[in-house]
Design an enzyme around this catalytic site. Structure first.
Site, PDB file in Angstrom:
ATOM      1  N   ASP A   1      38.743  30.327  35.429  1.00 46.16           N
ATOM      2  CA  ASP A   1      39.129  31.690  35.803  1.00 46.16           C
ATOM      3  C   ASP A   1      38.279  32.747  35.102  1.00 46.16           C
ATOM      4  O   ASP A   1      37.923  32.625  33.940  1.00 46.16           O
ATOM      5  CB  ASP A   1      40.606  31.960  35.512  1.00 46.16           C
TER       6      ASP A   1
ATOM      7  N   HIS B   1      45.422  34.859  42.203  1.00 42.18           N
ATOM      8  CA  HIS B   1      45.346  36.267  42.612  1.00 42.18           C
ATOM      9  C   HIS B   1      44.765  36.528  44.011  1.00 42.18           C
ATOM     10  O   HIS B   1      43.693  37.128  44.153  1.00 42.18           O
ATOM     11  CB  HIS B   1      44.622  37.108  41.573  1.00 42.18           C
TER      12      HIS B   1
ATOM     13  N   PHE C   1      36.773  44.014  33.780  1.00 45.55           N
ATOM     14  CA  PHE C   1      37.809  43.906  34.819  1.00 45.55           C
ATOM     15  C   PHE C   1      39.130  43.477  34.167  1.00 45.55           C
ATOM     16  O   PHE C   1      39.135  42.622  33.284  1.00 45.55           O
ATOM     17  CB  PHE C   1      37.419  42.810  35.821  1.00 45.55           C
TER      18      PHE C   1
ATOM     19  N   ASP D   1      48.357  37.749  36.096  1.00 46.51           N
ATOM     20  CA  ASP D   1      46.955  37.867  35.687  1.00 46.51           C
ATOM     21  C   ASP D   1      46.838  38.894  34.557  1.00 46.51           C
ATOM     22  O   ASP D   1      45.886  39.680  34.515  1.00 46.51           O
ATOM     23  CB  ASP D   1      46.064  38.229  36.890  1.00 46.51           C
TER      24      ASP D   1
HETATM   25  N1  LIG Z   1      41.436  39.617  36.503  1.00 47.95           N
HETATM   26  C1  LIG Z   1      40.567  40.289  35.822  1.00 47.95           C
HETATM   27  O1  LIG Z   1      40.167  41.374  36.246  1.00 47.95           O
HETATM   28  N2  LIG Z   1      40.108  39.859  34.632  1.00 47.95           N
HETATM   29  C2  LIG Z   1      40.409  38.619  34.000  1.00 47.95           C
HETATM   30  C3  LIG Z   1      39.695  37.460  34.603  1.00 47.95           C
HETATM   31  C4  LIG Z   1      40.259  36.979  35.913  1.00 47.95           C
HETATM   32  O2  LIG Z   1      41.453  36.682  36.041  1.00 47.95           O
HETATM   33  O3  LIG Z   1      39.510  36.831  36.858  1.00 47.95           O
HETATM   34  C5  LIG Z   1      40.053  38.730  32.531  1.00 47.95           C
HETATM   35  O4  LIG Z   1      39.899  37.713  31.847  1.00 47.95           O
HETATM   36  O5  LIG Z   1      39.978  39.859  32.020  1.00 47.95           O
HETATM   37 ZN   LIG Z   2      40.560  35.401  37.999  1.00 47.63          ZN
END
Ligand SMILES: NC(=O)N[C@@H](CC(=O)O)C(=O)O
Ligand SMILES: [Zn+2]
Length: 428
Positions: A153, A232, A323, A305
């Site tokens: 992930d 997700h 992100f 997430d």
């Molecule tokens: N979801 C995200 O935007 N970020 C997640 C990584 C992920 O779940 O893809 C992270 O580790 O910060």
């Molecule tokens: Zn992810």
């Protein structure tokens, strides 16, 4: 020690009824000893005031950042935040530094989690060494160390041949593979979905980067008989592909996040990293498709997430900011207030998707309250309105787009195996 919880209302997951009752739990055996009226005296009595008693929530997708990114979150801060959110178990992703690609690292996370004494933490280990997408980890050794699933992930596995081999090996061990579906040749480091990206002059992350990889992995899971779990889900074609796969009998489960259910790219009013998440907030059509897919069961479970980042990181220019959004402390109240209260889904259906189905999907204990079963319980207050204030979070991360939103359904008490892992000021 035996604890008696009084004054709560127990939700019946079959008919949705609420019954005022007492629950007696034992923190040595970790189980529910009795449910009923006038239960025997206990070592401790916890008095509630009409809170709804629910099986502790289970999140199949959180980021606890340890080892390596302790400035964003620690296993302790994340597990405490989870307990405050009503969660008794969370599955943590391996994109740490170093990534969780060895049995030693999996054991390290489990030990830290036990020391934290909050929500249970179940490690998900890497599919590929160092999450580099080049060679597979030792799945059998990772499972023996306690990994409950495999994932890279944060990244998709770009090499389809390597992914096929991963499914072959995971199937033999009955380990689910949780995919972050992102074809990098299509995503090209894009930041927002097309509408918001064009409106705000930032790079586009096309939705096909997600759906194309989901299609590939559905076909691989079908051929290998492995359990594919799709992380997700955010775009309409992805929902359609998963629906199709289920009709064909492929062993596929899928999760949807609270932000993809409640927000779309139309919610992005400025080029602010608080809205930067992967996959991006999508179109209103995509959001509606995710909601419909969640309501009809195509998307089985809610996963947050939960992706904490430091305030400094999220204050960077949009292209340089990471992100991710936090979610573990707000997901139940947000979905209770915005899906259950308006009548889009029943309370018991939401609880099934946050407790029972996550347990069933990954073969975990918990997810129901019954005599003899694990005393993993949360008590939520559906009558008092709170305004979401990230400065009050137990998580180190405050990166939420829901700051200032009002909601009901916050937990006042959470127990794991009969032990209190969270208690709000309201409970004596
Ligand atoms: N979801 C995200 O935007 N970020 C997640 C990584 C992920 O779940 O893809 C992270 O580790 O910060
Ligand atoms: Zn992810």
């Amino acid at each position: 020690m035996k604890r008696k919880i009084t004054g709560g209302r127990l939700l019946n997951l079959t008919d949705g009824s609420l019954t005022k009752t007492e629950i007696l739990v034992d923190d040595v055996s970790g189980v529910v000893l009795a449910i009923g009226d006038d239960l025997p005296v206990a070592d401790e009595v916890i008095s509630l005031q009409g809170e709804v008693l629910l099986p502790g929530f289970i999140d199949l997708h959180v980021h606890l950042r340890e080892p390596g990114f302790e400035h964003k979150e620690t296993i302790q801060s994340g597990a405490r935040a989870a307990a405050a959110g009503g969660f008794t178990k969370v599955a943590c992703m391996p994109n740490t530094n170093p990534p969780l690609d060895t049995p030693e690292l999996v054991r390290y996370v489990r030990k830290k989690a036990i020391d934290a004494g909050a929500a249970g933490v179940l490690p998900i280990a890497c599919i590929t060494k160092n999450e580099a997408g080049e060679s597979l980890t030792d799945f059998a050794a990772l499972k023996a160390a306690g990994a409950i699933a495999l994932s890279d992930d944060g990244k998709g596995v770009q090499d389809g041949g390597l992914m096929r081999e991963a499914f072959v090996q995971a199937q033999k061990l009955s380990l689910p593979i949780s995919i972050h579906a992102e074809d990098e040749s299509i995503a090209r480091d894009g930041v927002f979905n097309e509408g918001a990206a064009l409106r705000l002059g930032v790079s586009i992350q096309h939705g096909e980067s997600e759906s194309a990889m989901i299609a590939r992995d559905i076909l691989l899971a079908e051929q290998t008989g492995a359990h594919l779990h799709v992380c997700h889900v955010s775009v309409e074609p992805a929902v359609a592909l998963i629906r199709w796969a289920k009709q064909r009998g492929v062993h596929v489960t899928a999760e949807v996040t609270p932000h993809h259910l409640l927000l779309s790219e139309a919610s992005i009013d400025r080029a602010d990293p608080v809205y930067k998440v992967n996959p991006p907030l999508r179109s209103e059509t995509d959001r509606q498709a995710c909601l419909a897919g969640f309501l009809d069961g195509t998307l089985d479970v809610v996963a947050t997430d939960h992706a904490p980042h430091s305030a400094e990181e999220k204050a960077r220019p949009l292209s340089a900011a990471p992100f991710g959004m936090v979610g573990i402390e707000t997901v139940f109240p947000l979905l209770y207030t915005h899906l259950v209260e308006p009548g889009l889904m029943s309370l018991q259906e939401l609880v099934l998707r946050m407790s029972t189905k996550p347990a069933l999907a990954f073969g975990l204990s918990g997810g129901v309250i019954r005599v003899g079963g694990p005393a993993d319980i949360t008590a939520v207050d559906v009558d008092t309105t709170h305004t979401i204030d990230p400065t009050k979070f137990l998580s180190k991360g405050t990166n939420t787009p829901f700051a200032g939103w009002q909601a009901r359904g916050f937990s006042n008490l959470t127990l794991l195996q009969g032990k209190v892992i969270y208690q709000s000021r309201e409970v004596k």
